[in-house]
Design an enzyme around this catalytic site. Structure first.
Site, PDB file in Angstrom:
ATOM      1  N   TYR A  99     -38.650 -26.310 -19.473  1.00 48.64           N
ATOM      2  CA  TYR A  99     -40.059 -27.454 -21.141  1.00 48.64           C
ATOM      3  C   TYR A  99     -40.853 -28.268 -20.409  1.00 48.64           C
ATOM      4  CZ  TYR A  99     -38.164 -23.814 -24.965  1.00 48.64           C
ATOM      5  OH  TYR A  99     -38.317 -22.096 -24.966  1.00 48.64           O
ATOM      6  N   LYS A 140      -5.588 -29.300 -32.453  1.00 53.71           N
ATOM      7  CA  LYS A 140      -6.494 -29.463 -33.633  1.00 53.71           C
ATOM      8  C   LYS A 140      -7.337 -29.776 -32.435  1.00 53.71           C
ATOM      9  CE  LYS A 140      -6.988 -34.360 -32.143  1.00 53.71           C
ATOM     10  NZ  LYS A 140      -6.007 -36.165 -31.939  1.00 53.71           N
TER      11      LYS A 140
HETATM   12  C1  LIG Z   1      -5.179 -36.419 -31.424  1.00 56.26           C
HETATM   13  C2  LIG Z   1      -4.386 -36.926 -31.663  1.00 56.26           C
HETATM   14  C3  LIG Z   1      -2.808 -37.506 -30.881  1.00 56.26           C
HETATM   15  C4  LIG Z   1      -3.512 -36.808 -29.783  1.00 56.26           C
HETATM   16  O1  LIG Z   1      -4.300 -37.680 -28.387  1.00 56.26           O
HETATM   17  P1  LIG Z   1      -4.622 -37.990 -27.430  1.00 56.26           P
HETATM   18  O2  LIG Z   1      -5.221 -38.803 -26.661  1.00 56.26           O
HETATM   19  O3  LIG Z   1      -4.980 -36.588 -26.842  1.00 56.26           O
HETATM   20  O4  LIG Z   1      -2.663 -37.183 -26.128  1.00 56.26           O
HETATM   21  C5  LIG Z   1      -2.249 -38.403 -30.953  1.00 56.26           C
HETATM   22  N1  LIG Z   1      -2.221 -38.520 -32.791  1.00 56.26           N
HETATM   23  C6  LIG Z   1      -2.792 -38.448 -32.729  1.00 56.26           C
HETATM   24  C7  LIG Z   1      -2.764 -38.893 -34.526  1.00 56.26           C
HETATM   25  C8  LIG Z   1      -4.055 -37.492 -33.069  1.00 56.26           C
HETATM   26  O5  LIG Z   1      -4.949 -37.351 -33.899  1.00 56.26           O
END
Ligand SMILES: *Cc1c(COP(=O)(O)O)cnc(C)c1O
Length: 825
Positions: free
Chosen positions: A720, A495
């Site tokens: 700035y 994701k």
């Molecule tokens: C993002 C996510 C993960 C992965 O978690 P990490 O800490 O990056 O390993 C696992 N399960 C769900 C539901 C997530 O949204």
């Protein structure tokens, strides 16, 4: 050089099932790399997670007739007509045995190289030094493992005059097999790295394991100045060979390095070998290159290169680019850039890489190739082989550059072919201008100036790039898999554009390594993957109500976390006449974000699921809120218990298996006993261990370049709002990266730093939208030099700590306008 199947049977001590004649020229261990089916012998290797026996049917269909197996398929004589099955107890050992027997055929110098660093450079440079006079067969790229070494040794043929092979080990006991296969006449230990990097308890243990390579060698080459190594060599029992050690201190060492003289761009090394003083110059000044050159010199002199030719060869040494880069080009092209030494074996590997990246657009595959030097073969024979390989590997368009290729245009039989004597002529041609919607492999010897081609073909890039190391992704994947049982399935979370690394290329890599599921946040991300040829199962974590049709059309499997979503999804699926569409049920065990309540919602959930047949629960899962921190262990245990209860209730209501999963990256490491049927790997895949904020294998490196340098006197301000006032005369560099690229403004005014030529340079003044200023006073640098914002040498966690956030936020904050460049060794 081929072997009859009878001969192979005897050599590996197999029992043969099947009677067809066959000659074996190629060995295959990965079904995806098949190229010459008729002459191929497939070794059905078993690993923890995969079994080569599962690919026999497919390979047979593609024309492979010869297999080394532990289990002969039932009814082999009717199912697999004309095939031969060679049954052995251990398939990997059989592969190694065959390579060993092949090795026995050669009475020539064979160099075996081990060590923590520099193996590949020494191997490649030896090839450059010896290749003008001798036909060298060497390991392609870094094929140095238990499987890679036999495959490398197998490449020796009737032309071979010298063999040069790498031996890499990762745990105790592995070197013995490699030594038996290589049987080096000259064994080399380049150096010993830090002990903790591998599975060895001490440096001595690692040294002794590496020195197993030395046992029966006629000559051993090592650094006498390294006490651990020297002592270990002196303690080798029954070693009768010659100790060709090199030293900067010991005048009596067989290879005494008397003087190292670094000039601006070259180094001159004066040495005494066999009582004779000579020198050579090489076009590098860094210490690693100098050390590697000394090792190469010792080996080359031993093999018989004279001092004069050694010097000439050293002057021409080229840097070794191990990287295969993937870049987006102009006009819908994707470029795979391989500037690794041009030879037929590495060409094959690069073509294989190109084919294994799925490409849904169906773009044609184009090869731009330069003349191949130092092949040791006659040009006609060489380029016919190249042509055959191209045809087998699906190259549709061939562009040959160089006088030799041009002169041998007739032996190239690829559908569309063009030849040019030089890169300049190619770049000026219509052929160059008309490249579009192709996947192009650019592979050329450095002398031809192929850099120019890639520069022109690649989209104009902002000087800031995020380099993504695909090998590191695979190594991290394997690191986490090592905590998991072989049968546990894995979801890789890609994701947020794969935590900023770019979901398409990461997905291609993961699919190639057979992960069970990929997970993205929204439907559109899934569609992008499908459009780029990803066929793996894809989970959608936040399915939008408006995207159900897309989800069905592209076979994306939604997460279901509420009754409202459930009902809407069922209704949409029924409208499309869909049945049995897989979904993933989320339970809320303590995060209090999304999900059904395991104590109060289950009966209603089961009832609604049972009352329809449009969707079917494929898995049920929950998410730890604090698996990265021991303080929450009690809470995690509570979450797990709640999940167990809820998920068991759901499972007991259905006959089919519903996969249960709760471990994320930190959970896999911290609670391997809670891995259940599947794990979800996120941040760890990108190399960050959220439990200790350490880097496992670094994946992403954010780089930019110095645009302008200026002297600014003490008392002046920078940027700035005059936030930084200089307290001394300073040199300030401007770099083309700002908060719009994802460089956090909280790093401004000396709160954070980047690296310029390995040295820390503070951010001074407020970081601007597109540009930042850094203080490079006292740092040796010039305009155009590279700057590391985070990555291989500056962990991203240093930045996130300074900003007071988590590495997730820094990684996913890198804006889209920063070009991603992918590479693999
Ligand atoms: C993002 C996510 C993960 C992965 O978690 P990490 O800490 O990056 O390993 C696992 N399960 C769900 C539901 C997530 O949204």
């Amino acid at each position: 050089m081929t072997y009859s199947i009878e001969k192979v049977t005897t050599l590996i001590g197999a029992r043969r099932f099947g009677e067809s004649d066959a000659n074996i020229g190629f060995i295959l261990t990965d079904s995806r790399s098949l190229c010459f089916p008729e002459e191929t012998l497939f070794f059905a290797l078993k690993s923890e997670r995969n079994d080569g026996h599962n690919y026999i049917q497919e390979l047979y269909r593609r024309g492979v007739k010869n297999f080394v197996v532990a289990d002969v398929p039932a009814n082999y004589d009717t199912l697999y007509k004309d095939a031969n099955f060679l049954k052995v107890i251990n398939v990997l050992e059989a592969l190694q045995r065959l390579a060993e027997r092949h090795r026995d055929e050669f009475n020539i110098p064979i160099v075996g190289i081990t060590g923590s660093n520099g193996k590949t450079m020494v191997k490649e440079w030896l090839n450059q030094l010896l290749g003008d006079d001798l036909f060298v067969t060497r390991s392609p790229r870094s094929y140095n493992s238990q499987i890679g070494v036999p495959l490398s040794v197998w490449l020796m043929n009737e032309h071979t005059q010298v063999g040069v092979f790498e031996a890499g080990i990762s745990k105790p006991g592995e070197m013995l097999a490699l030594r038996d296969i290589i049987q080096p006449t000259i064994a080399v230990l380049t150096n010993l790295g830090e002990a903790h990097q591998e599975n060895f308890s001490t440096k001595d243990e690692k040294c002794n394991e590496k020195l197993v390579l030395f046992h029966d060698a006629q000559t051993v080459v090592y650094n006498e100045d390294d006490d651990i190594v020297s002592k270990a060599v002196s303690e080798l029992d029954d070693f009768k060979g010659e100790k060709l050690c090199w030293s900067l201190k010991d005048k009596h060492a067989p290879m005494y390095v008397k003087k190292i003289d670094k000039q601006e761009n070259t180094t001159t090394v004066t040495y005494i070998y066999n009582g004779e003083e000579n020198s050579y110059s090489l076009p590098f000044i860094d210490d690693a290159s100098i050390t590697n050159s000394i090792i190469c010199a010792a080996v080359a002199l031993k093999i018989g290169l004279v001092a004069d030719r050694l010097d000439k060869g050293m002057q021409k040494l080229e840097p070794i680019a191990m990287r295969l880069e993937v870049k987006e080009g102009q006009h819908g092209c994707t470029l795979i850039n391989d500037s690794y030494n041009s030879d037929i074996n590495s060409l094959d590997i690069a073509l294989d890489f190109m084919n294994r990246r799925p490409d849904h657009e169906g773009r044609i595959h184009t090869l731009i190739l330069s003349d191949i030097y130092q092949s040791g073969m006659a040009a006609k024979e060489l380029y016919s082989e190249v042509s055959e390989l191209c045809n087998k590997r699906g190259v549709v368009k061939f562009i040959g550059i160089g006088p030799e290729l041009s002169a041998n245009a007739d032996v190239v039989t690829v559908g569309e072919k063009n030849f040019f004597p030089t890169v300049d002529e190619f770049v000026a041609s219509e052929v160059f201008k008309s490249l579009h919607d192709e996947v192009i492999l650019v592979k050329g010897a450095r002398q031809f100036g192929f850099d120019q081609i890639t520069e022109l073909l690649v989209q104009k890039v902002h000087e800031t790039t995020l380099e993504v190391n695909l090998n590191a992704v695979v190594n991290n994947l394997n690191w986490y898999r090592s905590f998991m049982k072989p049968e546990t399935k894995l979801v890789c979370m890609i994701k947020a554009d794969a935590y900023g690394a770019g979901s398409v290329e990461i997905a291609k890599t993961l699919q190639d390594h057979r992960v069970d599921y990929l997970a993205v946040a929204v439907a559109d991300e899934g569609v992008t993957l499908r459009k780029n040829g990803i066929t793996s199962n894809i989970m959608i974590m936040n399915p939008e109500m408006t995207a159900f049709k897309t989800i069905f059309d592209y076979d994306l499997e939604p997460e279901v976390y509420s009754f409202r979503l459930l009902d809407a999804l069922v209704k949409a699926a029924e409208k499309e006449g869909i049945t049995g569409f897989p979904v993933h049920i989320k339970l809320d065990t303590g995060m209090h974000r999304l999900g059904f309540n395991p104590d109060t919602d289950m009966e209603e959930l089961i009832k609604r699921l049972k009352h329809q047949n449009a969707i079917i629960p494929r898995s049920v899962f929950s998410h730890f809120v604090g698996s990265d921190c021991d303080d929450f262990d009690k809470f995690s245990a509570q979450q797990f218990e709640l999940f167990e209860r809820g998920s068991r209730k759901l499972q007991s209501a259905f006959d089919h298996k519903i996969l249960r999963h709760i471990d994320n990256s930190a959970g896999i490491e911290h609670f391997p006993e809670r891995q259940m049927d599947m794990c979800r790997l996120g941040l760890g895949l990108y190399g960050i261990n959220s439990r200790n904020n350490e880097i496992i294998n670094n994946v992403s490196t954010l780089k930019t370049t110095i645009l302008q340098l200026r002297n600014v006197p003490a008392g002046e301000s920078v940027g700035y709002s005059r936030k930084t006032i200089l307290d001394k005369d300073s040199i300030i560099a401007a770099i083309p990266i700002g908060y719009a690229d994802g460089l956090d403004r909280h790093l401004s005014n000396r709160n954070g730093y980047c690296l310029v030529n390995g040295k820390k340079a503070d951010y001074v003044g407020n970081i601007c939208m597109d540009v930042a200023m850094i203080d490079v006073t006292g740092i040796d640098c010039k305009e155009g030099d590279s700057v590391e914002i985070f990555g291989d040498n500056l962990p991203v966690t240093v930045l996130s700590d300074i900003i007071g956030t988590i590495p997730y936020e820094v990684l996913t904050g890198i804006s889209n306008r920063v070009k991603r460049v992918y590479f693999q060794d």
